[in-house]
Scaffold this active site. Structure first.
Site, PDB file in Angstrom:
ATOM      1  N   LYS A 160      12.555  51.498  31.228  1.00 46.82           N
ATOM      2  CA  LYS A 160      11.566  50.595  32.040  1.00 46.82           C
ATOM      3  C   LYS A 160      10.259  51.280  32.624  1.00 46.82           C
ATOM      4  O   LYS A 160      10.176  52.433  32.529  1.00 46.82           O
ATOM      5  CB  LYS A 160      12.217  50.622  33.357  1.00 46.82           C
TER       6      LYS A 160
ATOM      7  N   LYS B 231      10.831  59.304  38.248  1.00 48.86           N
ATOM      8  CA  LYS B 231      10.579  57.993  39.273  1.00 48.86           C
ATOM      9  C   LYS B 231      11.853  57.272  39.452  1.00 48.86           C
ATOM     10  O   LYS B 231      12.327  57.288  40.523  1.00 48.86           O
ATOM     11  CB  LYS B 231       9.282  57.358  39.010  1.00 48.86           C
TER      12      LYS B 231
ATOM     13  N   ARG C 129      19.466  56.448  30.329  1.00 53.31           N
ATOM     14  CA  ARG C 129      19.960  55.301  30.866  1.00 53.31           C
ATOM     15  C   ARG C 129      19.123  54.306  30.295  1.00 53.31           C
ATOM     16  O   ARG C 129      18.128  54.490  30.104  1.00 53.31           O
ATOM     17  CB  ARG C 129      19.848  55.458  32.370  1.00 53.31           C
TER      18      ARG C 129
ATOM     19  N   LYS D  69       6.537  53.408  29.069  1.00 54.72           N
ATOM     20  CA  LYS D  69       5.486  52.849  29.301  1.00 54.72           C
ATOM     21  C   LYS D  69       4.817  52.369  27.979  1.00 54.72           C
ATOM     22  O   LYS D  69       5.218  52.980  26.895  1.00 54.72           O
ATOM     23  CB  LYS D  69       4.461  54.246  29.796  1.00 54.72           C
TER      24      LYS D  69
ATOM     25  N   ASP E 253      17.041  56.466  42.617  1.00 56.06           N
ATOM     26  CA  ASP E 253      18.255  55.880  42.220  1.00 56.06           C
ATOM     27  C   ASP E 253      18.071  54.604  41.816  1.00 56.06           C
ATOM     28  O   ASP E 253      18.838  53.503  42.024  1.00 56.06           O
ATOM     29  CB  ASP E 253      19.298  55.770  43.494  1.00 56.06           C
TER      30      ASP E 253
ATOM     31  N   SER F 125      11.097  45.950  41.108  1.00 52.20           N
ATOM     32  CA  SER F 125      11.259  45.362  39.918  1.00 52.20           C
ATOM     33  C   SER F 125      12.869  45.586  39.323  1.00 52.20           C
ATOM     34  O   SER F 125      13.436  44.609  38.683  1.00 52.20           O
ATOM     35  CB  SER F 125      10.493  46.316  38.758  1.00 52.20           C
TER      36      SER F 125
HETATM   37  P1  NAD Z   1      -5.196  47.711  38.921  1.00 50.16           P
HETATM   38  O1  NAD Z   1      -5.878  47.289  37.496  1.00 50.16           O
HETATM   39  O2  NAD Z   1      -4.794  46.437  39.550  1.00 50.16           O
HETATM   40  O3  NAD Z   1      -6.295  48.325  39.972  1.00 50.16           O
HETATM   41  C1  NAD Z   1      -7.036  49.381  39.650  1.00 50.16           C
HETATM   42  C2  NAD Z   1      -8.564  49.349  40.246  1.00 50.16           C
HETATM   43  O4  NAD Z   1      -9.100  50.532  40.213  1.00 50.16           O
HETATM   44  C3  NAD Z   1      -9.223  48.358  39.578  1.00 50.16           C
HETATM   45  O5  NAD Z   1      -9.780  47.450  40.682  1.00 50.16           O
HETATM   46  C4  NAD Z   1     -10.205  49.041  39.153  1.00 50.16           C
HETATM   47  O6  NAD Z   1     -11.627  48.520  39.080  1.00 50.16           O
HETATM   48  C5  NAD Z   1     -10.446  50.589  40.137  1.00 50.16           C
HETATM   49  N1  NAD Z   1     -10.961  51.701  39.315  1.00 50.16           N
HETATM   50  C6  NAD Z   1     -10.931  51.850  38.236  1.00 50.16           C
HETATM   51  N2  NAD Z   1     -11.695  52.906  37.982  1.00 50.16           N
HETATM   52  C7  NAD Z   1     -12.316  53.353  39.277  1.00 50.16           C
HETATM   53  C8  NAD Z   1     -12.791  54.557  39.600  1.00 50.16           C
HETATM   54  N3  NAD Z   1     -13.248  55.497  38.848  1.00 50.16           N
HETATM   55  N4  NAD Z   1     -13.059  54.590  40.956  1.00 50.16           N
HETATM   56  C9  NAD Z   1     -12.516  53.667  41.936  1.00 50.16           C
HETATM   57  N5  NAD Z   1     -11.820  52.491  41.649  1.00 50.16           N
HETATM   58  C10 NAD Z   1     -11.773  52.540  40.121  1.00 50.16           C
HETATM   59  O7  NAD Z   1      -4.341  48.567  38.719  1.00 50.16           O
HETATM   60  P2  NAD Z   1      -2.768  49.045  39.598  1.00 50.16           P
HETATM   61  O8  NAD Z   1      -1.803  48.198  38.968  1.00 50.16           O
HETATM   62  O9  NAD Z   1      -3.297  48.874  41.014  1.00 50.16           O
HETATM   63  O10 NAD Z   1      -2.713  50.494  39.046  1.00 50.16           O
HETATM   64  C11 NAD Z   1      -3.495  51.724  39.880  1.00 50.16           C
HETATM   65  C12 NAD Z   1      -2.804  52.963  39.557  1.00 50.16           C
HETATM   66  O11 NAD Z   1      -1.188  52.877  40.277  1.00 50.16           O
HETATM   67  C13 NAD Z   1      -2.447  53.205  38.080  1.00 50.16           C
HETATM   68  O12 NAD Z   1      -2.321  54.474  38.033  1.00 50.16           O
HETATM   69  C14 NAD Z   1      -1.152  52.821  37.735  1.00 50.16           C
HETATM   70  O13 NAD Z   1      -0.446  53.448  36.776  1.00 50.16           O
HETATM   71  C15 NAD Z   1      -0.409  53.152  39.028  1.00 50.16           C
HETATM   72  N6  NAD Z   1       0.895  52.254  39.576  1.00 50.16           N
HETATM   73  C16 NAD Z   1       0.769  50.953  39.560  1.00 50.16           C
HETATM   74  C17 NAD Z   1       1.844  50.108  39.873  1.00 50.16           C
HETATM   75  C18 NAD Z   1       2.037  48.707  39.972  1.00 50.16           C
HETATM   76  O14 NAD Z   1       2.989  48.302  40.227  1.00 50.16           O
HETATM   77  N7  NAD Z   1       0.883  48.102  39.396  1.00 50.16           N
HETATM   78  C19 NAD Z   1       3.418  50.871  40.012  1.00 50.16           C
HETATM   79  C20 NAD Z   1       3.085  52.226  40.173  1.00 50.16           C
HETATM   80  C21 NAD Z   1       2.031  53.121  39.699  1.00 50.16           C
END
Ligand code: NAD
Length: 469
Positions: A68, A92, A64, A104, A97, A360
């Site tokens: 994203k 995901k 598709r 990525k 859907d 999104s």
């Molecule tokens: P972010 O950068 O906003 O926040 C991540 C936080 O984790 C930071 O504050 C960082 O200091 C902290 N961190 C780093 N190492 C750490 C550790 N060892 N112990 C504790 N804290 C630690 O990132 P995010 O957007 O919140 O993303 C976090 C996770 O969520 C990632 O795996 C990302 O792929 C996933 N995710 C994010 C989104 C989104 O919309 N932002 C969507 C789906 C999945």
């Protein structure tokens, strides 16, 4: 730690489910592999000197389009990680859907070591490199924020895209997670955390599932630990607190804090902002080794930082009954087996953190339709509801109070529609996964069930294309 790479881990989980689906091997291989992997190196001038920046964009599946997925800024970013994250995006999107293939991106930098100006130059150059390869655009590939990036980076990307594609009528849909003032959507910022909350709340609403874990149904009073106080962790913690749960532990990269009586999420956030550290929060116990927070007593553990944090070495020490994977890949495949053996319920990343991509998708739809959700209907709905109120008052002879009238007639704003669309998505998708889990003995946990649901949907797309007659 794990002997299995992140991508191998995703593939292993895929394979467990693939066998259950019974689809032909070639079709399964086509679903599993990454369709395009672009590894780039480009120069950026930092403090007057050239620096070579290494980056990736992986489009996992073109079944598709557009594809994203977020863009990550981290010093440890590598090809295996970006491939794993891109694959998870495909599954995901299928689960919730959202009509996209998975992708990525990653730039191997520590964003804390660069000024805002330098980050802007790196981001704009990365976006230009993607444009050169036709790998950025509302119908091609649509990035979003991930670890280390946010609204600011997305606005640099959209501006670069528009500069290189003048007159592109749908161009603002080339990236999501933009600031609301720059063609973003209300509710995207907190969407992933709110989705995590909706997903865990739904899982906790099944009394029989909770009884198996020795828990009462509902979130009220449940003790929650959150690792990572970034975008996803902060909002997850906030919504859990507002939903009646008690946040007993929070971990950040500099350390962790625990208080069995509860931590106020905003107070902790402000304490970290003013002191530069999460440690020494009044009334809480400090943990200099931040990973220890994962092993503290709680009902629900929410890893919301990075992958592979729960591994063979610490899985047996986990005390939580439920792990909600807010981060991508926080549990290694070895730890997954151990925790399943211990009877821990793991709500998998590819479902639980899909709130971000769901909203999104709403933002992308808004960009393509060039109109804010609710703009055409809100006043009309209020008028219709007012006529119902008038009729009720006429028939009953009773005058409603202004507060009652306001409650009944209110038409939806964009944020109301976004949040209800997200809630609907997370609830429906959980039911689809749980049905597979409960009705098929082979799908013996939520992760395998989620993969089965995703693989079946993607397979039906390929079969409809006639590639596998
Ligand atoms: P972010 O950068 O906003 O926040 C991540 C936080 O984790 C930071 O504050 C960082 O200091 C902290 N961190 C780093 N190492 C750490 C550790 N060892 N112990 C504790 N804290 C630690 O990132 P995010 O957007 O919140 O993303 C976090 C996770 O969520 C990632 O795996 C990302 O792929 C996933 N995710 C994010 C989104 C989104 O919309 N932002 C969507 C789906 C999945």
């Amino acid at each position: 730690m794990s002997n299995t790479s992140f991508f191998e881990s995703v593939e292993k989980n895929f394979e467990k489910a693939a066998q259950i689906t019974g689809h032909p091997r070639g079709l399964l291989d086509q679903i599993r592999v990454c369709n395009s992997v672009y590894h780039m190196k480009f120069p950026v001038k930092i403090d007057g000197e050239f620096q070579v920046i290494e980056a990736w964009r992986v489009q996992h599946s073109h079944h598709r389009v557009p594809t994203k997925g977020g863009i990550r800024y981290d010093a440890m970013v590598n090809e295996d990680e970006v491939m794993a994250l891109a694959s998870l995006m495909t599954y995901k999107c299928a689960i919730v859907d959202v009509p996209f293939g998975g992708a990525k991106g990653g730039i191997r930098i520590n964003p804390r070591q660069f000024s805002s100006d330098q980050l802007e130059r790196i981001t704009r150059r990365y976006a230009a490199e993607l444009c050169k390869k036709n790998m950025l655009g509302p119908g091609l590939d649509v990035p979003a924020p991930d670890y280390g990036t946010g609204e600011r980076e997305m606005s640099w990307i959209v501006d670069t895209y528009m500069a290189l594609n003048p007159g592109s009528i749908d161009g603002y849909g080339c990236v999501t997670g933009k600031p609301v003032t720059q063609h973003g959507i209300n509710g995207r910022r907190e969407a992933t955390g709110l989705g995590v909350f909706f997903g865990v709340r739904e899982a906790c609403s099944f009394a029989d599932d909770m009884a198996e874990l020795g828990l009462k149904p509902g979130l009220e009073g449940k003790k929650v630990i959150v690792q990572g106080l970034g975008n996803v962790g902060y909002y997850s913690a906030k919504f859990f607190q507002d939903g009646g749960a008690t946040i007993v532990g929070i971990g950040e990269y500099e350390g962790a804090i625990y208080n069995v009586n509860g931590l106020d999420v905003d107070a902790v956030f402000n304490h970290r902002k003013s002191t530069g550290s999460i440690l020494n929060f009044p009334g809480a116990t400090n943990m200099a080794n931040t990973a220890e927070i994962l092993e503290q007593p709680c009902d629900i553990l929410i890893p919301a930082a990075l992958e592979n944090v729960i591994h063979e070495g610490n899985a047996k020490k986990i005390k939580a009954k439920i792990i909600g994977e807010a981060a991508n890949g926080p549990v290694t495949t070895e730890a997954d087996d151990i925790l399943n053996g211990m009877g821990v319920m793991i709500i998998p990343d590819m479902y639980l953190n899909a709130g971000g991509v769901t909203v999104s998708y709403f933002e992308w739809l808004k960009n393509l339709s060039h109109v804010r959700f609710g703009r055409l209907t809100k006043r009309f709905e209020q008028g219709s509801n007012m006529r119902i109120v008038d009729t009720i008052e006429e028939l009953t002879g009773k005058k409603l109070s202004q507060k009652e009238v306001d409650n009944i007639i209110k038409g939806p704003d964009e944020i109301d529609l976004v949040r209800s669309g997200l809630e609907e998505t997370m609830i429906n998708s959980y039911h689809a996964i749980r049905n597979e889990w409960k009705s098929n003995a082979a799908s013996n946990n939520l992760r395998t069930a989620a993969f089965v649901v995703a693989i079946n949907k993607i397979a039906s797309d390929y079969l409809a294309m006639g590639i596998f007659p």
